[in-house]
Design a protein around this motif. Sequence first.
Motif, short mmCIF file in Angstrom:
data_model
loop_
_atom_site.label_atom_id
_atom_site.label_comp_id
_atom_site.label_asym_id
_atom_site.label_seq_id
_atom_site.Cartn_x
_atom_site.Cartn_y
_atom_site.Cartn_z
N THR A 288 1.63 7.10 -7.91
CA THR A 288 0.96 6.91 -6.62
C THR A 288 -0.16 7.93 -6.45
OG1 THR A 288 2.58 8.33 -5.50
CG2 THR A 288 3.01 5.96 -5.51
N ARG A 289 -1.00 7.69 -5.46
CA ARG A 289 -2.16 8.56 -5.20
C ARG A 289 -2.58 8.41 -3.75
NH1 ARG A 289 -7.01 4.74 -7.78
NH2 ARG A 289 -5.99 2.76 -7.26
N VAL B 257 9.22 0.26 -0.16
CA VAL B 257 7.90 -0.26 -0.53
C VAL B 257 7.39 -1.04 0.67
CG1 VAL B 257 6.63 -1.87 -2.00
CG2 VAL B 257 8.35 -0.36 -3.00
N HIS C 278 0.79 -1.23 0.00
CA HIS C 278 0.00 0.00 0.00
C HIS C 278 0.82 1.28 0.00
CE1 HIS C 278 0.94 -0.57 4.31
NE2 HIS C 278 0.89 0.75 4.36
N ARG C 279 2.13 1.16 0.14
CA ARG C 279 2.96 2.37 0.25
C ARG C 279 4.23 2.19 -0.58
NH1 ARG C 279 6.40 4.35 5.44
NH2 ARG C 279 6.57 6.56 4.94
N ALA C 280 4.48 3.12 -1.50
CA ALA C 280 5.68 3.06 -2.34
C ALA C 280 6.25 4.45 -2.48
CB ALA C 280 5.35 2.48 -3.70
N ASP D 220 1.00 8.08 -1.65
CA ASP D 220 1.97 6.98 -1.74
C ASP D 220 1.36 5.62 -2.03
OD1 ASP D 220 3.96 8.85 -1.11
OD2 ASP D 220 3.79 8.45 1.04
N VAL D 221 0.07 5.54 -2.38
CA VAL D 221 -0.55 4.26 -2.72
C VAL D 221 -0.33 3.99 -4.20
CG1 VAL D 221 -2.67 2.90 -2.78
CG2 VAL D 221 -2.31 4.58 -0.94
N PRO D 222 0.34 2.89 -4.56
CA PRO D 222 0.60 2.61 -5.98
C PRO D 222 -0.69 2.52 -6.79
CG PRO D 222 1.93 1.18 -4.58
CD PRO D 222 0.96 1.87 -3.68
N ASN D 223 -0.60 3.01 -8.02
CA ASN D 223 -1.74 2.98 -8.94
C ASN D 223 -1.28 2.35 -10.26
OD1 ASN D 223 -4.19 3.42 -10.17
ND2 ASN D 223 -3.78 5.57 -10.65
#
Length: 234
Positions: free
Chosen positions: A177-178, A85, A77-79, A186-189
């Motif tokens: 990220t968003r 990561v 959930h965080r990158a 920081d949430v990967p998209n």
Amino acid sequence: MSRLLLAALLLISPLALLAQAAKPGAAPAAAQPHPEVVLHTSQGDITLELFPDKAPKSVANFLQYVRDGFYSGTVLHRAIQGYLVQGGLYTRDLQPKRTHSAIASEADNGLSNLRGTVAVARGADPNSGTAQFFFNLVDNRRLDYVGNQSGLTWGYAVFGKVIKGMDVVDKIAALPTRGLGPFAGDVPNPLVVIDSAGVVGEESPAAASTPAAPATPSTARPADKDKSRGKTKG
């Protein structure tokens, strides 16, 4: 006759001593094996080597979650590119799963948060780590243990390293990220899902049906890259 017997004894004694010296000593204790875990993600496979000799509690904790099927269906959930990561707790809906009790920190085990290592994510309390973990994308030495004075100096416990699939980790870090769900950013998209996780050489576990926890422990994370050492962000 006595001279012959004495000569024989003198001949036997050195041979006996040589034979005794040639006997192998006690066999050294077998080195503790390093388990390997494969994370099958929506971006590719990541293989980890774990260090139970350096971080026995952290490794045992991680393996329990793997064997329980806990990580199946959770997301990374965080990158943060050039930093880390993180994942291991949240479902596709970004709801936290219920975890086992927290474990004691092993950040003082002598292992450094170098590129490719995997460490226990935690909150402000050094002994608050549960299921979350993070990959170091670079040498994050500022996340290492420097003393037990406070949570700011405890650092983060390294318990393994990526031995295959670091290119996958880098690819995840490079995704846009968003902000989504409880996270401001920081949430990967698109979302990166851990489809399953298994110990190499063992039968893969079935996906666990662990319910979501009522609270959101969003502080189980290393500080953002641009924050001062050891602080956490809710």
